[in-house]
Design an enzyme around this catalytic site. Sequence first.
Site, short mmCIF file in Angstrom:
data_model
loop_
_atom_site.label_atom_id
_atom_site.label_comp_id
_atom_site.label_asym_id
_atom_site.label_seq_id
_atom_site.Cartn_x
_atom_site.Cartn_y
_atom_site.Cartn_z
N GLU A 92 0.83 -1.21 0.00
CA GLU A 92 0.00 0.00 0.00
C GLU A 92 0.86 1.27 0.00
OE1 GLU A 92 -2.70 -0.49 3.29
OE2 GLU A 92 -4.07 -1.70 2.11
N GLU B 289 -6.49 -7.33 -1.07
CA GLU B 289 -7.00 -7.23 0.30
C GLU B 289 -8.46 -6.82 0.26
OE1 GLU B 289 -4.97 -4.75 3.09
OE2 GLU B 289 -2.99 -5.30 2.38
#
Lengths: 669, 669, 669
Positions: free
Chosen positions: A151, A310
Amino acid sequence: MSRTLKVPGIAYGGDYNPEQWPEEVWAEDVRLMREAGVNMVSVNIFAWALLEPSEGTYDFSRLDRILALLHENGIAADLATPTAAPPAWFFRAHPEALPVDKDGRTLSYGSRQTFCPSSPAYREAALRIARVLGERYADHPAVVMWHVHNEYGCHNGECYCDTSAAAFRVWLRKKYGDDLAALNDAWGTTFWSQWYYDWDEIIPPRATGAVPNPTHQLDWRRFCSDELLSLLKAEREVLLEAAPDTPATTNFMVMYNFDKLDYWRWAPELDVVSNDHYLQSTDPESEIDIALSGDLVRSLAGGAPWLLMEHSTGAVNWQPVNRAKTAGELRRNALAHVARGADGIAYFQWRAAKAGAEQWHSAMLPHAGTDSQIWRDVVALGADLGSLAEVRGSRGVAEVAVVWDWNAWWALELPSQPSAEVRFQGLIRTWYEPLWRSGVAVDFVRPDADLSAYKLVLAPSLYLVDEAGKANLTDFASGGGVLAVGFHSGAVDENCHIRLGGYPGAFREALGVRTDELFPLLPGDAVELSDGGTATLWSERVALAGAEAVTSYTSGPLTGTPAVTRHTYGSGTTWYVATLPDPTTLASLLSRIREEAGVEPVRTTPEGVEAVLRRGPDADYLFLINHGEEDADVEVAPRAVELLTGEKIEDGVPARVAAGGVAVVREPR
Amino acid sequence: MSRTLKVPGIAYGGDYNPEQWPEEVWAEDVRLMREAGVNMVSVNIFAWALLEPSEGTYDFSRLDRILALLHENGIAADLATPTAAPPAWFFRAHPEALPVDKDGRTLSYGSRQTFCPSSPAYREAALRIARVLGERYADHPAVVMWHVHNEYGCHNGECYCDTSAAAFRVWLRKKYGDDLAALNDAWGTTFWSQWYYDWDEIIPPRATGAVPNPTHQLDWRRFCSDELLSLLKAEREVLLEAAPDTPATTNFMVMYNFDKLDYWRWAPELDVVSNDHYLQSTDPESEIDIALSGDLVRSLAGGAPWLLMEHSTGAVNWQPVNRAKTAGELRRNALAHVARGADGIAYFQWRAAKAGAEQWHSAMLPHAGTDSQIWRDVVALGADLGSLAEVRGSRGVAEVAVVWDWNAWWALELPSQPSAEVRFQGLIRTWYEPLWRSGVAVDFVRPDADLSAYKLVLAPSLYLVDEAGKANLTDFASGGGVLAVGFHSGAVDENCHIRLGGYPGAFREALGVRTDELFPLLPGDAVELSDGGTATLWSERVALAGAEAVTSYTSGPLTGTPAVTRHTYGSGTTWYVATLPDPTTLASLLSRIREEAGVEPVRTTPEGVEAVLRRGPDADYLFLINHGEEDADVEVAPRAVELLTGEKIEDGVPARVAAGGVAVVREPR
Amino acid sequence: MSRTLKVPGIAYGGDYNPEQWPEEVWAEDVRLMREAGVNMVSVNIFAWALLEPSEGTYDFSRLDRILALLHENGIAADLATPTAAPPAWFFRAHPEALPVDKDGRTLSYGSRQTFCPSSPAYREAALRIARVLGERYADHPAVVMWHVHNEYGCHNGECYCDTSAAAFRVWLRKKYGDDLAALNDAWGTTFWSQWYYDWDEIIPPRATGAVPNPTHQLDWRRFCSDELLSLLKAEREVLLEAAPDTPATTNFMVMYNFDKLDYWRWAPELDVVSNDHYLQSTDPESEIDIALSGDLVRSLAGGAPWLLMEHSTGAVNWQPVNRAKTAGELRRNALAHVARGADGIAYFQWRAAKAGAEQWHSAMLPHAGTDSQIWRDVVALGADLGSLAEVRGSRGVAEVAVVWDWNAWWALELPSQPSAEVRFQGLIRTWYEPLWRSGVAVDFVRPDADLSAYKLVLAPSLYLVDEAGKANLTDFASGGGVLAVGFHSGAVDENCHIRLGGYPGAFREALGVRTDELFPLLPGDAVELSDGGTATLWSERVALAGAEAVTSYTSGPLTGTPAVTRHTYGSGTTWYVATLPDPTTLASLLSRIREEAGVEPVRTTPEGVEAVLRRGPDADYLFLINHGEEDADVEVAPRAVELLTGEKIEDGVPARVAAGGVAVVREPR
């Protein structure tokens, strides 16, 4: 790129952090993974402190054991470089690598992703561990993909320290060809005495007395995205040297709350595009954000495969109140991602943490263990995904393109706009919603993308557009396409300079209108439209210059002025939607535009049933997701098979989708 | 401790700051104190700058005159160490003693309590002035008590500077026995790569990119409380050396807006427990917060006496809008504190300030002088308290215990919880309110307290509980008691690690239930209950494991799932309240539980009449406080006397309490 | 001062920033200025970086060309010192000149007005460029006025750095005659141990743990205003040396959102007073703020001329949502300023910017160019102003004075007041509104102003008043005037010390009342009044001490207590308005007071028609501004002429003002 992900069928798994558990738990983990049909997990994401106890000393024994155990059990590893969270010893040795915010506040370590993206010490340390890791596991049979970092930009999208300032100057010198006058022109520094005489005078747009220069801010946003991108590319290069055939990914955050990175520039650097997506608890129709994000990620990937890297099985832990999922929602969410093109479904995380800041985040294996609804849903989903193996690699097909551009987003939401209520994502979703409800397939495109595959192009919000984008979009229309543009588009060029002569600058001619003054509406204010609808948020004094008025205001200061216009432009048609109509009115309008463009829905379905198509080499895969509370019937092609049940559908009989359920129908072509 | 407060009857007075006034005013002060029946005042609280004009030079002449004047007039002195507000010269000499907040911002002097609790320079200076003061006035006849410091932690409950960081490490090394691995385990630092290899890597939970580690934060809160406690103990020790027989107190802040200190650890250090309590202007039923806080302070004090050290006669000045008291409220407030066990009533402050930051805070002698309602009320209250002298030392008696734990509070309100709407104090008060309305006497207890005196134990919110607390509470139930537990209790252990296997972790077995997933409710959302009530804030999917469902959900995603359960556990009974019922429903539920436990109210009274009992050696003292707008009659025992009027109550005739009034009835046993 | 502005008639123009445009645009600029009747523009405001490319080197060539071009075209120049925005090179050389906020955060350059007002480096640099500029253009024929700096204090009204701290100490030593004990007394530093023993211990009221000392804060506000004033005076002196006959101005910001400067101390330093005024988009009656601000600026100017220096032709860009003007509003706004005494109307800015932070701010020449409603309105306004030339120099006449004092404002809004909801500007406007609606002319006055010209003096909010102000106002009443005072007035003296003995301290005797306790009302709370109205925000327990009750409370805790009182005081009358009545009730009350004072409206007009009078040597000029949606007729004197049309009005026939229109009627005397 040609590196492929060697996992059979649809990948299924999650983040796996065994280092947070005693080793006796691991055996249960892999046993349960097999039970659930998990075939790939992401490991090592936050393991730096354990792998490298002090600078340059390594302990890979635990990771060796983890990978061996996975391999023994037939579970592939998406092996992460652990560079998103440097150890405490790193920051103690390199306090200058801590990030500084706009107000000059230095953040501390103690969570994650709290480093300066421009820090040479960080870059050196990150590439070192990436190289050692890459070399050690290049040929490990469990490792099927590199998961670079995690991320990017989630918590450190911008750093305002002096090191970042120097890096910003390097970036600017490159962009402006070492020509300071060009920068001064681009930024308009004759304004407020901001002229720069030396590159070293330039600093980030730190907190200052009044509003900073908009182009300064926009170039800063571009730099920040590029600076993180340079880290991705550097790690990628190190890994590629070690393992030339292993594909690499990093997990994007295409969802409602992240705007730091220009993913159009990122996606081409990856073999596999991955995305993290979470639901917003306060959004009563999260399925729309899933669809929109899925369409955008698929579009970013272009031809490359993409994975949901995710997602949550239930509630997250970082919103004010974290909603659990309702019955069937886990399944609908996962299969909706597959419907939008995902070739893998993964969750954060495998086993719910008992300690640490994410201890209240749901997981595939919850705190309650296997005697739990979530675990039962996870096992069932594994079976579902197993039955969809043939869907892998099939592609979405759309006749409608929606223009999406991070530069336009960033520029639109700079301070000192006509209205701070005008938000890029909100406008895109407002236009996307009626298309979604109608089952119309949509791609997202850059302003300068190849539009030849589309019948209809929508630009709900394109405040900034450069000359190439302008030409591309208006040429599409003049060449016979249908182009619909939302208000406050085309207003500025790539330097944030206003396109003079009347609004909407870049599109004035193509739309056949000219606005001399903007009339944003105050929150709570609404005006009436001649078609019986109402409008909020925005209005402007449009004068027709070739176009015809489709709808006009019937109340307020602009009574009689066009609100929506239609114009024949070259061989095509253009529409200007100069306000924000209420949802029903906007839906009618977009239906009309779509019909004029000859765009059909994927399939006509009862209300609440989402229909999405993936096209394989010799069959279409029709995903039917029933968000409603009643069973629904949908017509399908002859010789169809419902893949989740494996049952053939008799010709002429519609497919039935249970309330809250999903059907995936193979329709041979 | 055996040091007693040598003031006759109920102490009455306030903070007295004569140094803020010309000496000619002092004579009027003591004259009016006598008129009002004041018998003890707190002096010297903010006098450091005048007492010690420069480091090590002292001028006690003014304080000598003040104490002499008080003594001459028969008014005792609660003599404060002035250490809550170091002088400007101190900070100029020791700028490193200024506190630093979480964001790294150094606060400046210029108000009060702006020092770093861990500063060696501060500690040295504070102990020096405390020692000099203690030695000088150890045998002064006016001095009956030491008032150590003032409102510890009011403005500097946490300091994040490097000095504090070092002190934190010392505290941690002690707690973890110099075993860094133990700390890593307790904090779960395998999460997010947070492993520490050196004690010096550990810093306070300063602002960081994402959420800090919860155990790190919790240990920080514990450290901050202990660090201030170490200052109290150090000053106390210095004073004890000088004056071994003089009792010492410090003023707590048990009220709605303060959570910095674990007073369970503080109270045992004091001879007399004191509390500061102020009303919240926006609370329409402040009397409930008075009762709750009074019960808690009495419980903290254990057997020791306690005083209301600060309260306001009228409006305060630090809330957005500061409400004046209504007719009779001053009297009701003061006597309600006495009812809850206070042996003294004091106000901030004696004379309303004309300058300084508290100039708009009410006082016993207002700006308007003696021709004022407040002054008349203050004089009348003095007479009231005089007539209650015999009440001193009598004790509250309760059969119900409510569990209160600062560790559970702190842990519950850390970031990244299932719901940020769940607040410890709010839940306690929600359960306390119906008990208060019913006239049920309540003690507060630690989770590991001796519960043998109670029939019913309530744990409205006990997110964190250690093994000792868990065993104590569940043993109470299995041994025949009744235990009622609120949702999200028992979830984590003392290290904030989740108790695995299903919720509510520690209490699962004792409650006979098992929850596999939490369903917090969004603000504004409500679900219906099978008993006709509604519930908000929280729900969870409870499965019965021995317990019976008392109430279930009849709407929402958990329809049919138990909301409240009852379980026979050993010789006792346990209840699980897995949601937040509306007030009426909760009141019914708690009535039922209480009745099953055989707990009776202190006295049955008309609505709005608060009944509280203090038990003396040979009589009970029944306090009746009428918050309503109509006179009320309450049955009393034979041979009763109403102490405020001194009138005997004829046997068989009820006591009458005027609307808005108070009666204190002595009931001989 | 006798320096006059050599521009014929009413000045008309705007900020002109040609340096932001290619020179080929300039010719069009001056051509269009002539078309619009522009006769004066402000130049050079933000040109420092271009004029002085490095310290001490200058390039005036561009400015020379600009001024020459203007002069050739008969357009006068209001020539600015460019000192509001130092160049980047200045801050790179003098980083210590950057300002620091209350939290210790150093702001960066990159916008404008981000310098420390006490910085010696800044002062030196600013005076250097002012001197060079003044000397170069002292005799330039285009230059008719110096525009000193720009909007002093707009973004840097307060700087808390150490340099500012030293300057604050210098200011304090001067104010307190080097007597530290006097400062300690004035600030009441016996409170909270704040006594200072050395001047060097004193620092700005930086962020501290609790609330800073109020007098400390108030002196700080006074210092900050004076510190910027010293910069104005220094630049003014430099320019005066160079050009003794050229008048100077600086642009004030008298409007709803600026409170940094005590303009009563600033106005006397200027030859011409200028004001910048912008509308608040969320204010549905901006015309009232224009009137109020215009009256205040006219009052500040005293006899001196004043100009509207900045206003917007349409939307601004710095509010959350920036409203465009409706039809006719530009004209009404401009002429309303002239009605209130302005002898010039200017806009920010001439040509709408295409780049920079103000690119979305409207201008005289919009982005759309001359084919725009704004441009047409601008040209029409030029003609209007041309026809009003004779109005120049005429004066407003009022019989009502409203007391306005920045010290009272600052003190009222310090923290820790009885109610943070009580705001100075809000109260002034609340009383001003009914006067405005009735057409009553108003001046604003200092508390110690000569009041002999007035029949009625209103003090809606005068929390702080010194002895001179108190005497002046009460003497006015006792001498036969009518004085009406709003609640919470007279509460403190010039040191913020409470006036003891009962509220409203300074005015208690004159008003014949005495309040012993304040009862601020919570937001949302209202009480009923005996005259049928309601009241909010504030109440207090007033006891009559000579006055009579005009209205009393009929609900709430103060039922029966006077809310409004009237008192015969000496030869005059005083009123105390001890609460905030609803608008209708307040309007009735003020009408009654006004009528008793013998004050007449300027003219009786239909609702929505604003009537304002300017008095010339031999004629009155009656401005009639119709804010309503219907044409209106207003009686005028014989031999009247409507100046905008040039048409005579037949005797006995009323003047007609079109809906949304304006008439200016010359009435010969």
